[in-house]
Design an enzyme around this catalytic site. Structure first.
Site, PDB file in Angstrom:
ATOM      1  N   ASP A 143       8.008  -5.385  -2.800  1.00 30.91           N
ATOM      2  CA  ASP A 143       7.409  -4.697  -1.653  1.00 30.91           C
ATOM      3  C   ASP A 143       8.085  -3.332  -1.590  1.00 30.91           C
ATOM      4  O   ASP A 143       9.312  -3.250  -1.404  1.00 30.91           O
ATOM      5  CB  ASP A 143       7.685  -5.529  -0.386  1.00 30.91           C
ATOM      6  CG  ASP A 143       7.199  -4.848   0.879  1.00 30.91           C
ATOM      7  OD1 ASP A 143       6.995  -3.613   0.879  1.00 30.91           O
ATOM      8  OD2 ASP A 143       7.043  -5.553   1.891  1.00 30.91           O
TER       9      ASP A 143
ATOM     10  N   ASN B 250       2.255   4.895  -5.903  1.00 29.12           N
ATOM     11  CA  ASN B 250       0.831   4.744  -5.573  1.00 29.12           C
ATOM     12  C   ASN B 250       0.569   3.749  -4.444  1.00 29.12           C
ATOM     13  O   ASN B 250      -0.448   3.850  -3.756  1.00 29.12           O
ATOM     14  CB  ASN B 250       0.099   4.308  -6.854  1.00 29.12           C
ATOM     15  CG  ASN B 250      -1.298   3.799  -6.568  1.00 29.12           C
ATOM     16  OD1 ASN B 250      -2.225   4.574  -6.339  1.00 29.12           O
ATOM     17  ND2 ASN B 250      -1.464   2.468  -6.546  1.00 29.12           N
TER      18      ASN B 250
ATOM     19  N   TYR C 299      -2.539   6.375   9.018  1.00 36.12           N
ATOM     20  CA  TYR C 299      -2.763   6.677   7.597  1.00 36.12           C
ATOM     21  C   TYR C 299      -2.672   8.187   7.341  1.00 36.12           C
ATOM     22  O   TYR C 299      -1.968   8.639   6.422  1.00 36.12           O
ATOM     23  CB  TYR C 299      -4.134   6.143   7.186  1.00 36.12           C
ATOM     24  CG  TYR C 299      -4.449   6.296   5.713  1.00 36.12           C
ATOM     25  CD1 TYR C 299      -4.006   5.359   4.782  1.00 36.12           C
ATOM     26  CD2 TYR C 299      -5.203   7.377   5.247  1.00 36.12           C
ATOM     27  CE1 TYR C 299      -4.303   5.502   3.422  1.00 36.12           C
ATOM     28  CE2 TYR C 299      -5.505   7.520   3.901  1.00 36.12           C
ATOM     29  CZ  TYR C 299      -5.053   6.575   2.995  1.00 36.12           C
ATOM     30  OH  TYR C 299      -5.349   6.718   1.654  1.00 36.12           O
TER      31      TYR C 299
HETATM   32  P1  NAD Z   1      -6.045  -0.771  -3.295  1.00 38.04           P
HETATM   33  O1  NAD Z   1      -5.992  -1.507  -2.019  1.00 38.04           O
HETATM   34  O2  NAD Z   1      -6.857  -1.307  -4.411  1.00 38.04           O
HETATM   35  O3  NAD Z   1      -4.590  -0.532  -3.876  1.00 38.04           O
HETATM   36  C1  NAD Z   1      -3.424  -0.458  -3.095  1.00 38.04           C
HETATM   37  C2  NAD Z   1      -2.361  -1.225  -3.824  1.00 38.04           C
HETATM   38  O4  NAD Z   1      -1.119  -1.121  -3.138  1.00 38.04           O
HETATM   39  C3  NAD Z   1      -2.719  -2.712  -3.912  1.00 38.04           C
HETATM   40  O5  NAD Z   1      -2.498  -3.140  -5.246  1.00 38.04           O
HETATM   41  C4  NAD Z   1      -1.721  -3.345  -2.966  1.00 38.04           C
HETATM   42  O6  NAD Z   1      -1.382  -4.668  -3.330  1.00 38.04           O
HETATM   43  C5  NAD Z   1      -0.552  -2.406  -3.101  1.00 38.04           C
HETATM   44  N1  NAD Z   1       0.397  -2.516  -1.995  1.00 38.04           N
HETATM   45  C6  NAD Z   1       0.117  -2.560  -0.670  1.00 38.04           C
HETATM   46  N2  NAD Z   1       1.271  -2.705   0.018  1.00 38.04           N
HETATM   47  C7  NAD Z   1       2.264  -2.752  -0.896  1.00 38.04           C
HETATM   48  C8  NAD Z   1       3.669  -2.885  -0.803  1.00 38.04           C
HETATM   49  N3  NAD Z   1       4.274  -3.015   0.383  1.00 38.04           N
HETATM   50  N4  NAD Z   1       4.393  -2.893  -1.950  1.00 38.04           N
HETATM   51  C9  NAD Z   1       3.795  -2.772  -3.158  1.00 38.04           C
HETATM   52  N5  NAD Z   1       2.465  -2.648  -3.297  1.00 38.04           N
HETATM   53  C10 NAD Z   1       1.716  -2.638  -2.172  1.00 38.04           C
HETATM   54  O7  NAD Z   1      -6.517   0.708  -2.933  1.00 38.04           O
HETATM   55  P2  NAD Z   1      -6.478   2.052  -3.795  1.00 38.04           P
HETATM   56  O8  NAD Z   1      -7.615   2.825  -3.352  1.00 38.04           O
HETATM   57  O9  NAD Z   1      -6.314   1.767  -5.228  1.00 38.04           O
HETATM   58  O10 NAD Z   1      -5.172   2.751  -3.219  1.00 38.04           O
HETATM   59  C11 NAD Z   1      -4.139   3.250  -4.044  1.00 38.04           C
HETATM   60  C12 NAD Z   1      -3.546   4.500  -3.415  1.00 38.04           C
HETATM   61  O11 NAD Z   1      -4.538   5.521  -3.421  1.00 38.04           O
HETATM   62  C13 NAD Z   1      -3.114   4.327  -1.959  1.00 38.04           C
HETATM   63  O12 NAD Z   1      -1.898   5.036  -1.745  1.00 38.04           O
HETATM   64  C14 NAD Z   1      -4.245   4.976  -1.182  1.00 38.04           C
HETATM   65  O13 NAD Z   1      -3.823   5.473   0.059  1.00 38.04           O
HETATM   66  C15 NAD Z   1      -4.620   6.091  -2.133  1.00 38.04           C
HETATM   67  N6  NAD Z   1      -5.965   6.644  -1.911  1.00 38.04           N
HETATM   68  C16 NAD Z   1      -7.097   5.911  -2.145  1.00 38.04           C
HETATM   69  C17 NAD Z   1      -8.344   6.485  -1.929  1.00 38.04           C
HETATM   70  C18 NAD Z   1      -9.636   5.761  -2.176  1.00 38.04           C
HETATM   71  O14 NAD Z   1     -10.700   6.312  -1.845  1.00 38.04           O
HETATM   72  N7  NAD Z   1      -9.646   4.580  -2.751  1.00 38.04           N
HETATM   73  C19 NAD Z   1      -8.433   7.806  -1.479  1.00 38.04           C
HETATM   74  C20 NAD Z   1      -7.266   8.508  -1.240  1.00 38.04           C
HETATM   75  C21 NAD Z   1      -6.040   7.931  -1.469  1.00 38.04           C
END
Ligand code: NAD
Length: 270
Positions: free
Chosen positions: A68, A95, A168
């Site tokens: 975590d 990430n 967020y």
């Molecule tokens: P996602 O939910 O698929 O991925 C997020 C990942 O973070 C998951 O694998 C989750 O298990 C992991 N996670 C959550 N809490 C955690 C913790 N405490 N320790 C370790 N891992 C943890 O969503 P995503 O879209 O792939 O998001 C990845 C990153 O990209 C995030 O930081 C998100 O804010 C950012 N982001 C995503 C988007 C989008 O449109 N999808 C846009 C802008 C930014």
């Protein structure tokens, strides 16, 4: 694995939150570019192990590690396990992230705190562990001009306000200044710190925004490029920021958003 363009060969990368979405695509892309991969996950063990297996089957090296990112001891252990397995760390992609959405008046302290703990404090902890490692290992200028590379996964919401998501947006605004201040502090050590600010990318975090045709059409009105982003769009940007191709780029936030931050509402004179 292809021997073609492998700018990250003999380097080790740690990607947090790599069990799904953007993190998984970034891990795949870095592995294809030649890096050995530490695939971090928090709760989703099976997809992380499958991804590590897939990389190994493709001729690469990978290890899945549970941690975590908001837990200091767990992050320190994750770094130890990475270095025990691969001998060093060259690239961190911070990430991991999550959303706990609520109207501001209904937002609980727990909703606020969890998002800040994971999205911002998690990046602080991972960056600190990575920098300590970069500074104590041997420099290898023949493989990487920088001593270490960090990519902070931010969001267009580091600059676009987001009603209903103040926790967020505040966390991502924090990531922007964490990234820039770190870049300034560490540049003399030749450690590069950059950010990626994705727009709308098709992943589980925003499923509600693309799952139905109606929701997708609403979303597309915000994206001049006319399509939702795919996780691979971010993977390609991460490979560039991690490689010597971007050696003169430091403290930058790379928007990979199909033009979302061009404020398309003003396209017809506002
Ligand atoms: P996602 O939910 O698929 O991925 C997020 C990942 O973070 C998951 O694998 C989750 O298990 C992991 N996670 C959550 N809490 C955690 C913790 N405490 N320790 C370790 N891992 C943890 O969503 P995503 O879209 O792939 O998001 C990845 C990153 O990209 C995030 O930081 C998100 O804010 C950012 N982001 C995503 C988007 C989008 O449109 N999808 C846009 C802008 C930014």
């Amino acid at each position: 694995m292809s021997q073609a363009h492998r700018p990250l060969r003999e380097q080790t990368a740690l990607v947090t939150g790599a069990s799904s979405g953007i993190g998984a695509a970034v891990a795949r892309a870095l592995a294809a570019a030649g890096a050995a991969l530490a695939v971090n996950y928090s709760g989703q063990r099976e997809p992380a192990e499958r991804l590590a297996d897939e990389i190994v089957q493709g001729g690469g090296q990978a290890l899945s590690i549970q941690a975590d990112v908001s837990d200091e001891q767990a992050v320190e252990r994750m770094m130890r396990e990475t270095v025990e397995r691969f001998g060093r760390l060259d690239i961190l992609v911070a990430n991991a992230g999550l959303q706990r959405d609520a109207a501001f008046v209904d937002m609980t302290l727990a909703d606020w705190q969890r998002v800040i703990d994971v999205n911002l404090t998690g990046q602080f902890l991972c960056c600190r562990a990575a920098v300590r490692q970069f500074l104590q290992q041997a420099d290898r200028p023949e493989l990487s001009r920088a001593r270490g590379k960090i990519i902070c996964m931010s969001s267009v919401h580091e600059i676009i306000p987001w009603a209903g998501h103040v926790n967020y947006a505040a966390s991502k605004g924090g990531v922007l200044m964490l990234m820039k201040s770190l870049a300034q502090e560490l540049a003399p050590q030749r450690i590069r710190v950059n950010g990626i600010a994705p727009g709308a990318i098709r992943t589980p975090i925003n499923r509600a925004a693309w799952e139905t045709d109606e929701a997708l059409q609403r979303l597309l009105a915000l994206i001049p490029h006319g399509r939702i982003g795919e996780p691979e769009d971010i993977g390609k940007a991460a490979v560039w920021l991690a490689s010597d191709d971007s050696d003169y780029v430091n403290g930058a936030s790379l928007f990979v958003d199909g033009g979302m931050t061009l404020y398309p509402g003003f396209e017809d004179n506002g």
